[in-house]
Design an enzyme around this catalytic site. Structure first.
Site, mmCIF file in Angstrom:
data_model
loop_
_atom_site.group_PDB
_atom_site.id
_atom_site.type_symbol
_atom_site.label_atom_id
_atom_site.label_comp_id
_atom_site.label_asym_id
_atom_site.label_seq_id
_atom_site.Cartn_x
_atom_site.Cartn_y
_atom_site.Cartn_z
ATOM 1 N N ASP A 7 2.821 -3.302 -11.859
ATOM 2 C CA ASP A 7 3.533 -3.416 -10.594
ATOM 3 C C ASP A 7 2.861 -4.490 -9.808
ATOM 4 O O ASP A 7 1.753 -5.034 -10.204
ATOM 5 C CB ASP A 7 3.393 -1.982 -9.933
ATOM 6 C CG ASP A 7 4.189 -1.762 -8.642
ATOM 7 O OD1 ASP A 7 5.293 -2.526 -8.350
ATOM 8 O OD2 ASP A 7 4.045 -1.089 -7.822
ATOM 9 N N SER A 8 3.204 -4.557 -8.266
ATOM 10 C CA SER A 8 2.906 -5.639 -7.529
ATOM 11 C C SER A 8 1.432 -5.265 -7.258
ATOM 12 O O SER A 8 0.536 -5.900 -6.657
ATOM 13 C CB SER A 8 3.748 -6.173 -6.512
ATOM 14 O OG SER A 8 4.071 -5.063 -5.686
ATOM 15 N N TYR A 39 6.650 -7.626 -4.332
ATOM 16 C CA TYR A 39 7.602 -8.023 -4.934
ATOM 17 C C TYR A 39 9.107 -7.922 -4.361
ATOM 18 O O TYR A 39 10.005 -8.677 -4.747
ATOM 19 C CB TYR A 39 7.877 -7.543 -6.072
ATOM 20 C CG TYR A 39 6.753 -7.863 -7.396
ATOM 21 C CD1 TYR A 39 5.957 -8.988 -7.222
ATOM 22 C CD2 TYR A 39 6.882 -7.083 -8.749
ATOM 23 C CE1 TYR A 39 5.084 -9.475 -8.335
ATOM 24 C CE2 TYR A 39 6.108 -7.802 -9.768
ATOM 25 C CZ TYR A 39 5.158 -8.666 -9.593
ATOM 26 O OH TYR A 39 4.238 -9.183 -10.356
ATOM 27 N N GLY A 40 9.186 -7.182 -3.447
ATOM 28 C CA GLY A 40 10.468 -6.589 -2.562
ATOM 29 C C GLY A 40 11.325 -7.773 -2.124
ATOM 30 O O GLY A 40 12.286 -7.662 -1.701
ATOM 31 N N CYS A 70 8.069 -0.894 -11.429
ATOM 32 C CA CYS A 70 8.234 -1.409 -10.305
ATOM 33 C C CYS A 70 9.808 -1.469 -10.150
ATOM 34 O O CYS A 70 10.497 -2.123 -11.026
ATOM 35 C CB CYS A 70 7.938 -2.959 -10.107
ATOM 36 S SG CYS A 70 8.353 -3.831 -8.823
ATOM 37 N N GLU A 149 0.030 -0.055 1.337
ATOM 38 C CA GLU A 149 -1.072 -0.826 0.881
ATOM 39 C C GLU A 149 -2.129 -0.762 1.962
ATOM 40 O O GLU A 149 -3.327 -0.972 1.478
ATOM 41 C CB GLU A 149 -0.579 -2.177 0.784
ATOM 42 C CG GLU A 149 0.455 -2.489 -0.450
ATOM 43 C CD GLU A 149 -0.240 -2.252 -1.866
ATOM 44 O OE1 GLU A 149 -1.626 -2.490 -1.912
ATOM 45 O OE2 GLU A 149 0.257 -2.032 -2.884
ATOM 46 N N CYS A 181 11.156 2.921 -5.023
ATOM 47 C CA CYS A 181 9.544 2.076 -5.130
ATOM 48 C C CYS A 181 8.876 2.904 -5.548
ATOM 49 O O CYS A 181 8.599 4.102 -5.055
ATOM 50 C CB CYS A 181 9.804 1.314 -3.893
ATOM 51 S SG CYS A 181 8.240 0.208 -3.556
ATOM 52 N N HIS A 183 5.944 2.811 -4.623
ATOM 53 C CA HIS A 183 5.205 3.021 -3.634
ATOM 54 C C HIS A 183 5.507 4.187 -2.679
ATOM 55 O O HIS A 183 4.608 5.027 -2.077
ATOM 56 C CB HIS A 183 4.945 1.916 -2.627
ATOM 57 C CG HIS A 183 4.038 0.677 -2.995
ATOM 58 N ND1 HIS A 183 4.429 -0.099 -3.988
ATOM 59 C CD2 HIS A 183 2.759 0.224 -2.570
ATOM 60 C CE1 HIS A 183 3.449 -1.113 -4.317
ATOM 61 N NE2 HIS A 183 2.716 -0.847 -3.318
#
Length: 257
Positions: A7-8, A39-40, A70, A149, A181, A183
């Site tokens: 994933d990012s 990445y989004g 992701c 994040e 997502c 996250h």
């Protein structure tokens, strides 16, 4: 069994945590592409390039299968999510769509995602392939990944942003919501508080974990977790400990190339 994920940033660790529940004795290698996060907001061709590079990196580590943890990368890479040079590759989209349809009674399904995933319309396309009469309502949520994040999970600002994103979907009368997502499951508690018990939240991490095929010669002797980061991420270790929980040890490494 050696499973690779990427994933990012930290979001894909929600998938790793679920995999650890179902396959506790497996070896895991996780690539957090922190140098190119998020990445989004990347173009589809850029995401395809990143995905191919990340899969190649994990294959060099000798993984038996790869999970694209992701949604943005999965949304532009479904054509390679069967096998890549002999390595089985799983995405986080198809199993969550199947679960959402199974859970929904009204066939009104909400999707919150990054701009890249929303623009791809991959969820609407795949869900309608499975059930043409289903209604899919999508909402891009570009502010959520940066908030996660930064560790702003239980935060007034995050709650305001979530309310702004979720109200239109609630007003459409959805009864299931895909957290599209990796996250977003980190924000599952505040999302659930806003949506209420009438809306079933679909965590794709759980959906994909149930779909991993275990080989007959499953070796349980090599259990360990190695996390590779492409750039220094000050909050990553703290987030990783919080997400994975106590008792799950991991090693942080930085690829040399």
């Amino acid at each position: 069994m050696h499973i690779g994920l990427f994933d990012s940033g930290v979001g894909g660790l929600t998938v790793l945590k679920e995999l650890k529940k179902y396959l506790p004795q497996a070896q895991y290698s996780y690539l957090g592409d922190t140098a190119r996060l998020p990445y989004g907001n990347k173009a589809p061709e850029t995401l395809k390039k990143y995905t191919a590079e990340n899969i190649h990196f994990l294959e060099q580590l000798g993984v038996d299968s790869v999970v694209i943890a992701c949604h943005s990368a999965s949304s532009v890479s479904l054509t390679i999510t069967q096998t890549h040079r002999g390595t089985p590759v799983y995405n986080v989209i198809t199993p969550s769509c199947q679960q959402a349809l199974h859970e929904s009674k009204s066939q009104k399904i909400g999707v919150i995602a990054t701009k890249a995933t929303t623009k791809s319309a991959v969820y609407k396309s795949y869900i309608n392939d499975l059930e043409p009469n289903a209604q899919v309502f999508s909402q891009a949520c570009p502010l959520l990944v940066p908030l996660v994040e930064e560790g702003m999970i239980q935060d007034e600002i995050t709650n305001l942003v979530l309310n702004r994103y979720l109200k239109p979907l609630i007003n459409h009368g959805i009864d299931s919501l895909i957290l599209a997502c990796t996250h977003y499951p980190i924000l599952e508690q505040p999302i659930a508080q806003i949506c209420g018990p009438q809306i079933k939240l679909i965590n794709p991490a759980t959906s994909v974990a149930k779909n991993i095929i275990v080989s007959d010669d499953y070796d349980q002797s090599q259990q360990r977790i190695q996390i590779y980061l492409t750039d220094h991420a000050p909050h990553f270790i703290e987030h990783a400990k919080s997400l994975l929980g106590p008792g799950i040890d991991f090693e942080i490494l930085y690829p040399t190339s």
